[in-house]
Motif scaffolding. Structure first.
Motif, PDB file in Angstrom:
ATOM      1  N   SER A  29     -27.260  -0.125  36.560  1.00 32.03           N
ATOM      2  CA  SER A  29     -26.881   0.000  35.149  1.00 32.03           C
ATOM      3  C   SER A  29     -26.516   1.435  34.744  1.00 32.03           C
ATOM      4  O   SER A  29     -25.958   1.629  33.661  1.00 32.03           O
ATOM      5  N   ARG A  53     -15.554  -5.364  26.157  1.00 28.54           N
ATOM      6  CA  ARG A  53     -16.660  -4.411  26.022  1.00 28.54           C
ATOM      7  C   ARG A  53     -16.737  -3.891  24.594  1.00 28.54           C
ATOM      8  O   ARG A  53     -15.765  -3.924  23.838  1.00 28.54           O
ATOM      9  N   THR A  55     -17.965  -0.237  23.003  1.00 30.69           N
ATOM     10  CA  THR A  55     -18.347   1.161  23.255  1.00 30.69           C
ATOM     11  C   THR A  55     -18.079   1.989  21.994  1.00 30.69           C
ATOM     12  O   THR A  55     -17.660   1.474  20.947  1.00 30.69           O
ATOM     13  N   SER A  84     -19.916   4.278  28.196  1.00 31.38           N
ATOM     14  CA  SER A  84     -21.222   3.622  28.070  1.00 31.38           C
ATOM     15  C   SER A  84     -21.160   2.578  26.961  1.00 31.38           C
ATOM     16  O   SER A  84     -20.612   2.830  25.883  1.00 31.38           O
ATOM     17  N   VAL A  86     -21.671  -2.075  26.156  1.00 35.49           N
ATOM     18  CA  VAL A  86     -21.988  -3.450  26.514  1.00 35.49           C
ATOM     19  C   VAL A  86     -20.723  -4.116  27.034  1.00 35.49           C
ATOM     20  O   VAL A  86     -19.669  -4.066  26.372  1.00 35.49           O
ATOM     21  N   SER A 100     -24.276 -10.576  28.901  1.00 37.37           N
ATOM     22  CA  SER A 100     -23.793  -9.201  28.728  1.00 37.37           C
ATOM     23  C   SER A 100     -24.680  -8.226  29.490  1.00 37.37           C
ATOM     24  O   SER A 100     -25.871  -8.467  29.689  1.00 37.37           O
ATOM     25  N   ASN A 102     -25.585  -3.879  30.092  1.00 36.44           N
ATOM     26  CA  ASN A 102     -25.511  -2.534  29.512  1.00 36.44           C
ATOM     27  C   ASN A 102     -25.214  -1.529  30.616  1.00 36.44           C
ATOM     28  O   ASN A 102     -25.906  -1.502  31.641  1.00 36.44           O
ATOM     29  N   SER A 104     -24.662   2.601  31.374  1.00 36.07           N
ATOM     30  CA  SER A 104     -24.847   3.960  30.846  1.00 36.07           C
ATOM     31  C   SER A 104     -24.247   4.962  31.821  1.00 36.07           C
ATOM     32  O   SER A 104     -24.428   4.819  33.036  1.00 36.07           O
ATOM     33  N   SER A 183     -32.382   3.137  29.834  1.00 36.07           N
ATOM     34  CA  SER A 183     -31.773   1.823  30.096  1.00 36.07           C
ATOM     35  C   SER A 183     -32.735   0.726  29.661  1.00 36.07           C
ATOM     36  O   SER A 183     -33.954   0.803  29.908  1.00 36.07           O
TER      37      SER A 183
END
Length: 316
Positions: A29, A53, A55, A84, A86, A100, A102, A104, A183
């Protein structure tokens, strides 16, 4: 009525969501700046899917706006902290979506390697603190929701048999290198069985009501078969016993024939006398008279007269 319809729509949405999956490669992630990332919608149906996404640069943007689309996959050649956010897969009609994830992107030199997908309840969770430049001492401190969990000298931490209480924001820190971004780690509920027996002593196994009548039927058939075989054996032995001839039976069957044997001897004696007496009488007549009276001739005549006048009885 409205609540029931809403529940039905939610159920259909969940079923449709399970038809599509999202994979991230490398499977983590967090990423260092300028790394390459590939996201793919794994679809086994004929429906069309697109990757979207949310962002800081925009919401519900498609892969063509920030990556290179190739069928169901989308590649980001150089990822930056602005990427970064979803990510998820969505049907072209917008009626269904995947789970979904995440992602980073760290602008520093430390990241936390954690699962990109939710961890199932009861499984183990392993976290690793990684530096962009290998540290002289890999010891790392791990945090959850801002609180220190513990420090691991190897830079790896394992949480055994995680539960829903282990969900939260995790990060790590390596001395002289810095801290990783946070995270969110999710824990999915363990699938439940449809039926749970309350007690083994009071609960009947589900297959017992099927096999019990079958077993009783087979037992009854075996008993009937044994009785039929026993009856057949007894009848056969009785039939064999009635055909046997014993010594006493032979004696009884031969006793009535004994008088026949004696009568046969008498018949032979009378036949012999019938032949012998006439011959003897003829021989006596040819002899000269000696002494007084009838002599031998008189005796022969007397025997012949007696023989002619005496009835002969033959027993049969």
């Amino acid at each position: 009525m409205k609540e029931k319809c809403l529940l039905c729509l939610m159920f259909l949405f969940v079923c449709k969501s399970n038809q599509i999956g999202l994979t991230v490669s490398p499977s983590r992630s967090q990423f260092f700046e300028r790394e390459s990332v590939t996201l793919k919608c794994e679809d086994h149906s004929s429906a069309g899917w697109t990757l979207r996404r949310n962002t800081s640069r925009g919401t519900r943007t498609q892969c063509e706006e920030w990556g290179s689309a190739d069928g169901l996959s989308c590649r980001i050649s150089y990822i930056y902290p602005a990427d970064s956010g979803v990510y998820w897969c969505e049907s072209r009609g917008g009626g269904a979506s995947s789970i979904s994830v995440n992602i980073s992107v760290s602008g520093g030199s430390v990241i936390l390697q954690s699962p990109v997908l939710p961890v199932m309840e009861g499984h183990d969770l392993t976290l690793s603190c990684q530096s962009q430049t290998p540290p002289s001492k890999p010891s790392a401190a791990f945090y959850k929701d801002g609180s220190l969990i513990r420090t691991e000298p190897t830079g790896h931490m394992t949480l055994q048999h995680v539960s829903r209480s282990d969900e939260g924001l995790y990060k790590c820190h390596i001395s002289a290198h810095g801290e990783s971004p946070s995270s969110w780690i999710s824990v999915s509920e363990k699938p439940r069985t449809t039926s749970t027996p309350s007690s083994s002593s009071t609960t009947t196994p589900p297959h017992l009501h099927v096999w019990l009548p079958v077993g009783l039927g087979v037992l009854v058939l075996l008993v009937l078969l044994v009785l039929l075989v026993r009856r057949s054996v007894l009848r056969k032995s009785e039939a064999d016993g009635s055909n046997e001839i014993t010594y006493s039976d032979v004696n009884i069957s031969r006793r009535p024939q004994q008088p026949i044997r004696r009568s046969t001897g008498r018949l032979f004696f009378h036949s012999f006398s019938n032949l012998f007496i006439p011959f003897w009488g003829c021989w006596s007549l040819s002899q000269p008279l000696v002494g007084e009276g009838r002599g031998h001739s008189g005796q022969a005549n007397s025997l012949l007269q007696d023989y002619n006048h005496k009835p002969t009885h033959i027993q049969t």
